[in-house]
Design a protein around this motif. Structure first.
Motif, PDB file in Angstrom:
ATOM      1  N   ASN A 282      -2.198  15.242  30.293  1.00  0.00           N
ATOM      2  CA  ASN A 282      -1.947  15.848  31.597  1.00  0.00           C
ATOM      3  C   ASN A 282      -2.584  14.987  32.681  1.00  0.00           C
ATOM      4  N   LYS A 283      -1.930  14.890  33.825  1.00  0.00           N
ATOM      5  CA  LYS A 283      -2.477  14.056  34.907  1.00  0.00           C
ATOM      6  C   LYS A 283      -3.593  14.764  35.675  1.00  0.00           C
ATOM      7  N   ASP A 284      -3.692  16.102  35.499  1.00  0.00           N
ATOM      8  CA  ASP A 284      -4.728  16.870  36.177  1.00  0.00           C
ATOM      9  C   ASP A 284      -5.940  17.023  35.257  1.00  0.00           C
ATOM     10  N   ALA A 285      -7.017  16.312  35.579  1.00  0.00           N
ATOM     11  CA  ALA A 285      -8.216  16.344  34.743  1.00  0.00           C
ATOM     12  C   ALA A 285      -8.866  17.715  34.701  1.00  0.00           C
ATOM     13  N   GLU A 286      -8.510  18.593  35.658  1.00  0.00           N
ATOM     14  CA  GLU A 286      -9.092  19.937  35.721  1.00  0.00           C
ATOM     15  C   GLU A 286      -8.197  20.983  35.060  1.00  0.00           C
ATOM     16  N   ALA A 287      -7.134  20.559  34.443  1.00  0.00           N
ATOM     17  CA  ALA A 287      -6.218  21.517  33.812  1.00  0.00           C
ATOM     18  C   ALA A 287      -6.933  22.311  32.719  1.00  0.00           C
ATOM     19  N   PRO A 288      -6.690  23.624  32.620  1.00  0.00           N
ATOM     20  CA  PRO A 288      -7.360  24.465  31.624  1.00  0.00           C
ATOM     21  C   PRO A 288      -7.141  24.018  30.180  1.00  0.00           C
ATOM     22  N   ILE A 289      -6.050  23.318  29.913  1.00  0.00           N
ATOM     23  CA  ILE A 289      -5.758  22.879  28.550  1.00  0.00           C
ATOM     24  C   ILE A 289      -6.865  21.997  27.994  1.00  0.00           C
ATOM     25  N   PHE A 290      -7.557  21.267  28.868  1.00  0.00           N
ATOM     26  CA  PHE A 290      -8.618  20.367  28.405  1.00  0.00           C
ATOM     27  C   PHE A 290      -9.853  21.122  27.913  1.00  0.00           C
ATOM     28  N   GLU A 291      -9.972  22.393  28.291  1.00  0.00           N
ATOM     29  CA  GLU A 291     -11.112  23.194  27.837  1.00  0.00           C
ATOM     30  C   GLU A 291     -11.019  23.514  26.349  1.00  0.00           C
ATOM     31  N   VAL A 292      -9.804  23.514  25.804  1.00  0.00           N
ATOM     32  CA  VAL A 292      -9.623  23.837  24.384  1.00  0.00           C
ATOM     33  C   VAL A 292      -9.193  22.616  23.574  1.00  0.00           C
ATOM     34  N   ALA A 293      -8.851  21.518  24.252  1.00  0.00           N
ATOM     35  CA  ALA A 293      -8.349  20.330  23.550  1.00  0.00           C
ATOM     36  C   ALA A 293      -9.463  19.602  22.809  1.00  0.00           C
ATOM     37  N   ASP A 294      -9.143  19.120  21.619  1.00  0.00           N
ATOM     38  CA  ASP A 294     -10.066  18.273  20.862  1.00  0.00           C
ATOM     39  C   ASP A 294     -10.010  16.834  21.379  1.00  0.00           C
ATOM     40  N   ILE A 295      -8.812  16.434  21.822  1.00  0.00           N
ATOM     41  CA  ILE A 295      -8.603  15.099  22.386  1.00  0.00           C
ATOM     42  C   ILE A 295      -7.808  15.263  23.677  1.00  0.00           C
ATOM     43  N   GLY A 296      -8.287  14.656  24.759  1.00  0.00           N
ATOM     44  CA  GLY A 296      -7.586  14.757  26.029  1.00  0.00           C
ATOM     45  C   GLY A 296      -7.260  13.402  26.617  1.00  0.00           C
ATOM     46  N   LEU A 297      -6.042  13.246  27.104  1.00  0.00           N
ATOM     47  CA  LEU A 297      -5.614  12.020  27.780  1.00  0.00           C
ATOM     48  C   LEU A 297      -5.218  12.388  29.198  1.00  0.00           C
ATOM     49  N   VAL A 298      -5.940  11.843  30.173  1.00  0.00           N
ATOM     50  CA  VAL A 298      -5.643  12.120  31.572  1.00  0.00           C
ATOM     51  C   VAL A 298      -4.806  10.969  32.130  1.00  0.00           C
ATOM     52  N   GLY A 299      -3.603  11.299  32.583  1.00  0.00           N
ATOM     53  CA  GLY A 299      -2.741  10.261  33.121  1.00  0.00           C
ATOM     54  C   GLY A 299      -1.303  10.722  33.213  1.00  0.00           C
ATOM     55  N   ASP A 300      -0.438   9.820  33.642  1.00  0.00           N
ATOM     56  CA  ASP A 300       0.983  10.106  33.816  1.00  0.00           C
ATOM     57  C   ASP A 300       1.650  10.194  32.445  1.00  0.00           C
ATOM     58  N   LEU A 301       2.227  11.346  32.127  1.00  0.00           N
ATOM     59  CA  LEU A 301       2.859  11.530  30.820  1.00  0.00           C
ATOM     60  C   LEU A 301       4.012  10.562  30.606  1.00  0.00           C
ATOM     61  N   PHE A 302       4.680  10.146  31.691  1.00  0.00           N
ATOM     62  CA  PHE A 302       5.816   9.240  31.558  1.00  0.00           C
ATOM     63  C   PHE A 302       5.371   7.825  31.180  1.00  0.00           C
ATOM     64  N   THR A 303       4.078   7.560  31.321  1.00  0.00           N
ATOM     65  CA  THR A 303       3.505   6.292  30.868  1.00  0.00           C
ATOM     66  C   THR A 303       2.848   6.454  29.505  1.00  0.00           C
ATOM     67  N   LEU A 304       2.078   7.533  29.336  1.00  0.00           N
ATOM     68  CA  LEU A 304       1.282   7.726  28.124  1.00  0.00           C
ATOM     69  C   LEU A 304       2.123   8.064  26.896  1.00  0.00           C
ATOM     70  N   VAL A 305       3.141   8.892  27.074  1.00  0.00           N
ATOM     71  CA  VAL A 305       3.939   9.296  25.908  1.00  0.00           C
ATOM     72  C   VAL A 305       4.707   8.112  25.308  1.00  0.00           C
ATOM     73  N   PRO A 306       5.399   7.291  26.116  1.00  0.00           N
ATOM     74  CA  PRO A 306       6.044   6.110  25.516  1.00  0.00           C
ATOM     75  C   PRO A 306       5.048   5.158  24.860  1.00  0.00           C
ATOM     76  N   GLU A 307       3.848   5.008  25.465  1.00  0.00           N
ATOM     77  CA  GLU A 307       2.823   4.149  24.846  1.00  0.00           C
ATOM     78  C   GLU A 307       2.405   4.715  23.500  1.00  0.00           C
ATOM     79  N   LEU A 308       2.206   5.993  23.435  1.00  0.00           N
ATOM     80  CA  LEU A 308       1.828   6.642  22.185  1.00  0.00           C
ATOM     81  C   LEU A 308       2.925   6.488  21.130  1.00  0.00           C
ATOM     82  N   GLU A 309       4.159   6.632  21.571  1.00  0.00           N
ATOM     83  CA  GLU A 309       5.290   6.481  20.648  1.00  0.00           C
ATOM     84  C   GLU A 309       5.346   5.064  20.087  1.00  0.00           C
ATOM     85  N   ARG A 310       5.117   4.066  20.952  1.00  0.00           N
ATOM     86  CA  ARG A 310       5.147   2.657  20.496  1.00  0.00           C
ATOM     87  C   ARG A 310       3.982   2.397  19.539  1.00  0.00           C
ATOM     88  N   ALA A 311       2.833   3.003  19.799  1.00  0.00           N
ATOM     89  CA  ALA A 311       1.677   2.806  18.932  1.00  0.00           C
ATOM     90  C   ALA A 311       1.903   3.364  17.537  1.00  0.00           C
TER      91      ALA A 311
END
Length: 313
Positions: A282-311
């Protein structure tokens, strides 16, 4: 000793995994466990149920009227079959939520819904206030207990060394005719079933369109995962409602849950609280989802998701 009757959920001649999770709950209650199979053709379903660890016997009722799981038709049969049992359980799925209240009404007893932990034969924990609180409830011991089991809280029972006996049950019950089956419409997909998948990738409103949801599908396919969505994404028309995860959607407990562009409203978090590992993008570092997440990635999903897919290769 408790005598527990579990109403089997099945479709197209196959047992739903939710039934095996009900058996795990029943084993924690303790006692003799029987599985009730209502269908027009019961043999294959009964054989599958008989091989589950913890099952003492399988009871079958084969009637043409049971070809489709109509709650109005099933309920009087379950109420009759419940005679002599201390507990009647069903999964807290659409099937169980539709059926068991009718059975409870016929038997004149209250129902314990969404059992998530067993403290005793008649004492349980269940979520309230959209999962914001957990309450302990104690049911009367002088009458049959009806309960729906929150299947996300339990692992499925394994296979038994030997199959349990299967018995045909003769019930002299008049069935109502005011309800009839018309048709069943369900989405077809080669991906794993959302409620039983070990991995789930979900998308939220931040994806912006149904076309952009292709990012979620591609990542899910790389992981061999099911696809889910937040209510906001469903309400926006990005995906059909059967993919909704949360308090008003599906309650799931995958080993891995990846939330992409989901802020984390409490109703959504309620649906994933039993997940093994939660990854949030999520691009919002204050999003509530990060309170329960074990791993959090802060950034543009349109950049991070394709990078994750390529990895993932």
């Amino acid at each position: 000793m408790s005598k527990i009757l579990i109403v089997a959920e099945h479709l197209d001649g196959k047992l739903n995994p939710a039934t095996a999770k009900c058996i795990t709950c029943a084993k924690q209650i303790g006692g003799e466990i029987a599985v009730l199979v209502l269908a027009d053709a019961v043999d294959a379903i009964a054989a599958e149920a008989a091989r589950l660890d913890g099952v003492s016997k399988v009871l079958t009722v084969a009637r043409a009227e049971n070809a489709h799981p109509l709650a109005a038709v099933y309920a009087p049969q379950v109420a009759a079959a419940a005679a002599g049992y201390s507990h009647v359980l069903a999964p807290s799925t659409t099937f169980g939520k539709d059926l068991l209240p009718r059975v409870a009404a016929l038997l004149g007893v209250a129902q314990v819904s969404d059992i998530m932990a067993v403290d005793g034969a008649y004492t349980f924990k269940r979520p309230i206030y959209a999962g914001n609180a957990i309450v302990s409830v104690e049911a009367p011991q002088d009458r049959v207990l009806l309960g729906t089991v929150r299947v996300a809280s339990y692992a499925a029972a394994g296979s038994a060394a030997a199959a349990a006996p299967v018995e045909a049950l003769a019930l002299d019950v008049a069935l109502p005719s005011h309800t009839r089956f018309v048709e069943l419409k369900q989405g077809k997909s080669d991906r794993p079933d959302l409620q039983s998948a070990a991995r789930v990738v979900s998308g939220g409103r931040a994806l912006g369109s149904a076309e952009n949801f292709a990012l979620i599908y591609k990542l899910a396919d790389k992981l061999g995962a099911a696809v889910g969505a937040s209510r906001a994404a469903v309400d926006a028309g990005y995906v059909p409602s059967d993919l909704q995860v949360g308090q008003t959607g599906k309650i799931i407990a995958p080993e891995l849950y990846i939330a992409v562009g989901i802020s984390g409203a409490i109703q959504h978090l309620t649906g994933i609280k039993d997940a093994g590992t939660i990854v949030a993008i999520n691009k919002d570092a204050e999003a509530p989802i990060f309170e329960v997440a074990d791993i959090g990635l802060v950034g543009d999903l349109f950049t991070l998701v394709p990078e994750l897919e390529r990895a993932l290769g």
